[in-house]
Design an enzyme around this catalytic site. Structure first.
Site, PDB file in Angstrom:
ATOM      1  N   GLU A 117       0.902  -1.299   0.006  1.00  0.00           N
ATOM      2  CA  GLU A 117       0.169  -0.071  -0.049  1.00  0.00           C
ATOM      3  C   GLU A 117       0.883   1.256  -0.023  1.00  0.00           C
ATOM      4  OE1 GLU A 117      -3.745   0.247   0.441  1.00  0.00           O
ATOM      5  OE2 GLU A 117      -2.926   1.806  -0.671  1.00  0.00           O
ATOM      6  N   GLY A 122       1.580   7.074  -0.923  1.00  0.00           N
ATOM      7  CA  GLY A 122       1.754   7.416   0.644  1.00  0.00           C
ATOM      8  C   GLY A 122       0.636   6.711   1.517  1.00  0.00           C
ATOM      9  N   LYS A 193       4.445   4.632 -10.093  1.00  0.00           N
ATOM     10  CA  LYS A 193       3.133   4.250  -9.208  1.00  0.00           C
ATOM     11  C   LYS A 193       1.782   4.045 -10.212  1.00  0.00           C
ATOM     12  CE  LYS A 193       5.054   7.270  -5.792  1.00  0.00           C
ATOM     13  NZ  LYS A 193       5.447   8.532  -5.039  1.00  0.00           N
TER      14      LYS A 193
HETATM   15  N1  HSE Z   1       9.499  11.132  -3.267  1.00  0.00           N
HETATM   16  C1  HSE Z   1       8.064  10.709  -3.499  1.00  0.00           C
HETATM   17  C2  HSE Z   1       7.357  11.601  -3.584  1.00  0.00           C
HETATM   18  C3  HSE Z   1       7.953  10.003  -1.908  1.00  0.00           C
HETATM   19  O1  HSE Z   1       7.649  12.875  -3.396  1.00  0.00           O
HETATM   20  O2  HSE Z   1       5.944  11.518  -3.749  1.00  0.00           O
HETATM   21  C4  HSE Z   1       6.935   9.089  -1.979  1.00  0.00           C
HETATM   22  O3  HSE Z   1       6.891   7.788  -3.014  1.00  0.00           O
END
Ligand code: HSE
Length: 421
Positions: A117, A122, A193
């Site tokens: 998850e 996040g 993602k």
């Molecule tokens: N570097 C990533 C961001 C952290 O800025 O979203 C979470 O994957």
């Protein structure tokens, strides 16, 4: 009162920003989790780049939590844990978006769950919602702001007039950015993602190398300011959608109209919008980066495992990846201000069936003032209706060659969907 609970030993791989926060959170929430699940998590071993032995940690652990990031040795560690029948939690988007199919197969073979998850958006439970709550919906499209660093940068540039470099420095200081922020600003982090979300939303085998992406390195404060004339907001948006039996997964800077749910997602917040005929759309938003936030999502996966409610994934079906997709576009041109200019531009667009939705012209004298006359430059800004990208690109290539065009045309995609008034 919290019961003692059966001890569940966690082998923690990585003790960076997220790993450190996770270790603290486990200690802090152990009583609450024992009450909730009857099991008490305890970190039994920690592997860092300089300390710990993976074989020993694996042998001793009931669950492996992989927070080292990168492909190797993370893939090897996760595969070995799954083969040994030990549940794995990972926040590693690169790993899941590259080797998802292989690792899900290992998980199916041994029956040991693999949860991730925290790899996407996040603390937002996007994966849980797509896999469980929306299991009955035929999802057509997912849009996401899934990188906190770039959303923070664009927000600071738009709201506070910060330069790109200043805003990036602040995002790094706040712990949002990856160790190498190229993955953030170049769009690769968001692409990984979106590959994961596409796989889960559509049940297909999509990998990171099939995602088309672009970052925000070339965005200027002027792009953001000019677009205000059309009431547009700039975001780095990931899109996964079904198109004619195939799927397209892409990440681009894109303008949104203010009534799009993602237009009001600011700072380091992430958001994921899921569209399906049966539900119209739902949008989830929340912190998408940061140690404690990501650690909290990892802990949520741990509770699923302790409650014995992990999800089972089938193989992703093979799918055609569609590259030439329809979009609306914003086009910014700097041209000489003389008769016939607009007609030639209109003709190039018309030849490719590109239709203009909004148009504005600003005329600037050589001294920088406004006025009219043949020695002056004009700035033309327009937004098109939806058109195939290949056709729009052909029109822009033709326009760029015209003798009166004084600078490289600037093109940014526009997302037209609006759901709320
Ligand atoms: N570097 C990533 C961001 C952290 O800025 O979203 C979470 O994957």
């Amino acid at each position: 009162m919290a019961g003692d609970g059966e001890i569940v030993k966690i082998g923690l791989l990585g003790r960076g920003t997220v790993g450190g926060a996770f270790a603290d959170l486990v200690a802090e929430r152990a009583d609450a989790i024992a009450t909730l699940t009857g099991k008490r998590p305890q970190v039994s071993g920690v592997l860092t780049s300089s300390t710990g032995d993976y074989d020993e940690i694996l042998a001793d652990a009931d669950v492996i939590v992989e927070l080292i990031g990168g492909l190797e040795p993370a893939r090897d560690y996760v595969a070995r844990a799954l083969a040994a029948g030990k549940p794995v939690i990972s926040a590693n988007k690169a790993l899941i978006s590259t080797y998802g199919e292989q690792l899900f197969a290992a998980s199916d073979d041994s029956g040991a769950p693999l949860l991730f998850e925290a790899a996407v958006a996040g603390v937002i439970p996007a994966i849980r919602v797509i896999e469980e709550s929306l299991a009955g919906a035929h999802i057509d499209r997912v849009h996401g702001i899934v990188n906190g660093t770039t959303n923070y940068i664009l927000t600071e540039m738009a709201r506070n007039g910060l330069s790109y470099a200043e805003a990036l420095g602040q995002a790094q200081a706040l712990g949002y950015a990856e160790a190498d922020p190229t993955a953030d600003v170049g769009g690769g982090d968001a692409a990984a993602k979106m590959a994961i979300l596409a796989r889960l939303a559509f049940g297909v085998d999509v990998t990171l190398d099939q995602v088309t992406y672009e970052g925000i390195e070339n965005i200027t404060a002027a792009d953001i300011a000019y677009a205000r004339e059309f009431d547009l907001v700039l975001k780095l948006v990931g899109t996964a959608e079904r198109i004619n039996g195939g799927v397209s997964v892409r990440v681009f800077p894109a303008f949104l109209y203010p009534s799009h749910p993602l237009a009001s997602v600011h700072g380091s917040f992430n958001a994921v919008t899921v569209e399906s005929p049966s539900i119209t759309e739902i949008t989830m938003s929340g912190p998408g980066a940061g140690g404690i936030q990501t650690a909290s999502a990892v802990l949520g996966d741990l509770v699923s495992i302790l409650n014995d409610t992990p999800r089972v994934r089938g193989d992703g079906a093979p799918v055609e990846i569609v590259k030439d997709v329809e979009s609306a576009f914003y086009l910014h041109l700097e041209v000489e201000d003389r008769p016939g200019v607009l007609a030639e531009i209109a003709s190039a667009l018309g030849d490719q069936d590109v239709s203009v939705r909004n148009f504005a012209q600003r005329t600037e004298s050589a001294e920088g003032g406004s006025g009219q006359g043949t020695d002056e430059a004009a700035r033309l800004v327009m937004v098109t209706h939806r058109t195939l990208e290949s056709k729009f690109s052909a029109a822009v290539d033709q326009i760029a060659e015209l003798s009166f065009v004084k600078a490289e045309p600037r093109v940014i995609r526009v997302i037209e969907e609006e759901f709320v008034d």
